[in-house]
Enzyme design. Sequence first.
Site, PDB file in Angstrom:
ATOM      1  N   ASP A  24     -96.925  -9.925 -26.903  1.00  5.71           N
ATOM      2  CA  ASP A  24     -97.323  -8.726 -26.164  1.00  5.71           C
ATOM      3  C   ASP A  24     -96.193  -8.341 -25.220  1.00  5.71           C
ATOM      4  OD1 ASP A  24     -97.287 -10.568 -24.110  1.00  5.71           O
ATOM      5  OD2 ASP A  24     -99.380 -10.336 -23.553  1.00  5.71           O
ATOM      6  N   ASP A  71     -95.642  -7.622 -21.100  1.00  2.00           N
ATOM      7  CA  ASP A  71     -96.344  -7.814 -19.822  1.00  2.00           C
ATOM      8  C   ASP A  71     -95.640  -7.060 -18.697  1.00  2.00           C
ATOM      9  OD1 ASP A  71     -98.106 -10.210 -20.777  1.00  2.00           O
ATOM     10  OD2 ASP A  71     -96.072 -10.825 -21.283  1.00  2.00           O
ATOM     11  N   ASP A 100    -100.136  -6.083 -21.427  1.00  2.00           N
ATOM     12  CA  ASP A 100    -100.914  -6.550 -20.279  1.00  2.00           C
ATOM     13  C   ASP A 100    -100.310  -5.984 -18.999  1.00  2.00           C
ATOM     14  OD1 ASP A 100    -102.546  -8.071 -21.885  1.00  2.00           O
ATOM     15  OD2 ASP A 100    -101.542  -9.976 -21.457  1.00  2.00           O
TER      16      ASP A 100
END
Length: 396
Positions: free
Chosen positions: A234, A236, A320
């Site tokens: 992902d 962040d 995120d």
Amino acid sequence: MMHVVDISWFTESMKEGQPVAMETRHLIQTCPQSSPESPVSPYACQRRTTIENKNKIFTDALEVLVERYEQSEIEGPCVAFRRAASVLKSLSWSIESVRSIEGLPYVGDSSRTVIQEILQYGRSFEVERILADERYQTLKLFMSVFGVGPKTADKWYRQGLRSLSQILAHPDIQLNRMQQNGFLHHSDLSRGVRADEARAVEALIVETVQSVAPDAVVTLSGGFRRYRSMFGHDVDFIVTTAEAGGESLLLPLIMERLQEQGLLLFQAYNPSTFDLQKVPCRRYEAMDFFAKCFLILKLEGSRVQGGVQGDRGWRAVRVDLVAPPIEHFAFTQLGWTGSRQFERDLRRFARTERNMILDNHALYDKTKNQFLAALTEKDIFAHLGLEYMEPWHRNA
Ligand code: DCT
Ligand code: MG
């Protein structure tokens, strides 16, 4: 009592130049730290670990063992193999004989057996057995779905399920919203994020934040801040603002803007439950209490230098965001930059060597019975009496 933090320099530097300050990128410099003769610290926060891993054949094998024990949530061996793999990653030399690993911290009998087999036969029989094991393979597949952890994966396995299509076809399985989206975007999300895709996501997040909160500051964190070269699972980010209490509004505004642009495929938003009484947190891996959101964004191929795979013209990406109050920014940045092993050892070092408790919110000195304030990561390393370590040396 929390110290009052003077954040004036931070606010000033945000006013100068770009409203959204990004970190300058540096070239990764390898930093030879150890030779077979020099001592290696038992703490990752005292070992420089770049992405250049001279012992990948050994660490990949040890990490299969870590994963196998993570699947079963068996902590002891999991910690032991993780620590051994992390020590090997930090070495500036390649292991060529069993003698050369004598005296290395945390390389115990089980890890040594794996290393010895690889040195002798080019492979580890135990690791090969695990890789061929049906349960290992199935749990790995199930846990590759966003929203599926070891407990759910194991439950499905025990129900006799072996493939993703069997799960989707099963009449009694109720997927939660996160898992539904995990299945929907599985092929994109399991491919991981390339560095150029991460840069495109960064540009999108910066643009979005600028348009909804020009005074806010965005910083990249996680693996991409550590310059881990290729794939990440992902991207962040930390978002904050110098405006007192303003951070609580940031994430809803950002999500709303992404939604308007049709780029928000999924969001799970946790508002802040931060309370000074609840910190510092004694549990090593407890998540912080700051507002955060777990997103799936639509990244358009036109935004990515190398384009995106497939003919849809876009790909799904996990992102995120966490929004701490500015006086906790440095702690959140240090915690969210990782790697996970680096963070674990930093906390262990603080507790064991300094009688302090460190988490993503604060640093507490148990001897002085007070919180130690920090504006930057460097301040935190200094409080801990540790040499500062750049993010690209934290790939433990
Ligand atoms: N983190 C932590 N404890 C957790 C979860 C995360 O300390 N329980 C920290 C370490 C890294 C950072 O937050 C971001 O987490 P991830 O995105 O899971 O890790 P990463 O290093 O960015 O790697 P990847 O995204 O590729 O899995
Ligand atoms: Mg990450």
